[in-house]
Enzyme design. Structure first.
Site, short mmCIF file in Angstrom:
data_model
loop_
_atom_site.label_atom_id
_atom_site.label_comp_id
_atom_site.label_asym_id
_atom_site.label_seq_id
_atom_site.Cartn_x
_atom_site.Cartn_y
_atom_site.Cartn_z
N CYS A 52 -6.27 2.06 5.05
CA CYS A 52 -6.84 0.82 5.57
C CYS A 52 -6.31 0.57 6.98
O CYS A 52 -5.40 1.27 7.45
CB CYS A 52 -6.49 -0.34 4.64
N GLU A 76 0.82 4.02 1.68
CA GLU A 76 1.27 4.57 2.97
C GLU A 76 2.46 3.78 3.50
O GLU A 76 3.42 4.36 4.03
CB GLU A 76 0.13 4.52 3.99
N CYS A 120 -2.43 -0.07 7.10
CA CYS A 120 -1.64 1.16 6.94
C CYS A 120 -1.78 2.05 8.16
O CYS A 120 -0.82 2.72 8.56
CB CYS A 120 -2.09 1.91 5.69
N HIS A 169 0.83 -1.20 0.00
CA HIS A 169 0.00 0.00 0.00
C HIS A 169 0.87 1.26 0.00
O HIS A 169 2.02 1.26 0.45
CB HIS A 169 -0.94 -0.02 1.19
#
Ligand SMILES: O=c1ccn([C@H]2C[C@H](O)[C@@H](COP(=O)(O)O)O2)c(=O)[nH]1
Ligand SMILES: [Zn+2]
Length: 163
Positions: free
Chosen positions: A105, A81, A108, A79
């Protein structure tokens, strides 16, 4: 006397634009997410976007959303992040802000909290109705990590390669 430009980017616009620009590097056909970490001196210390891990070819892993779990992108994609934190020039991101195209999410969010980031500025919250984002908000509230939606004052920012 010539006055200064007045339509220059605010810090929020600048960092969100860097996040969105980074997201354009993503090969995900459905959702491109970019992230930009800025420190308290308004210096960029990390950027990232969603993509497969080093050595995992974009041409060999699936970008599907549905089907058998191993035939979808979900177990493989890093992801935005996470990449922004791992790409950061500093281990300690205390008092930094993270600008993200999409509300983080739950996985993250754990990374953001553990890195010491104090504020999340997000653009879209399109998965607000999922348990993942609900869990994110529970953890953020408990850890006193603030979050706010970016509300743009302009519709778009145009870049021209030819001057
Ligand atoms: O916190 C997050 C959540 C998701 N992403 C990435 C992971 C995927 O590549 C896409 C989501 O794909 P959908 O097709 O919309 O399910 O976004 C992320 O980088 N950060
Ligand atoms: Zn995530």
């Amino acid at each position: 006397m010539v006055g200064k430009r007045t339509d220059y980017l605010s810090w929020d616009e600048y960092f969100m634009a860097v996040a969105l620009l980074s997201g354009l590097r993503s090969k995900d056909p459905n959702t491109q997410v970019g992230a930009c970490v800025a420190n308290s001196q308004n210096k960029i210390v990390g950027v990232g976007y969603n993509g497969f891990p080093w050595g995992c070819s974009d041409d060999e892993l699936p970008w599907s959303r549905e089907g058998n779990y191993l035939d979808t992108k979900y177990p493989y994609v890093c992801h935005a992040e996470l990449n922004a934190v791992l790409n950061s020039i500093s281990y300690d991101l205390r008092d930094c802000r993270i600008y993200v195209a999409l509300f983080p999410c739950n996985e993250c969010t754990k990374v953001i909290i553990q890195a010491g980031i104090r504020e999340i500025i997000y653009l879209s919250d399109k998965y607000a109705d999922t348990d993942s984002v609900r869990a994110s908000k529970i953890m953020l509230d408990k850890s006193n990590t603030s979050y706010r939606q970016f509300t743009p004052d302009r519709e778009s920012i145009l870049l021209h390669f030819s001057q």
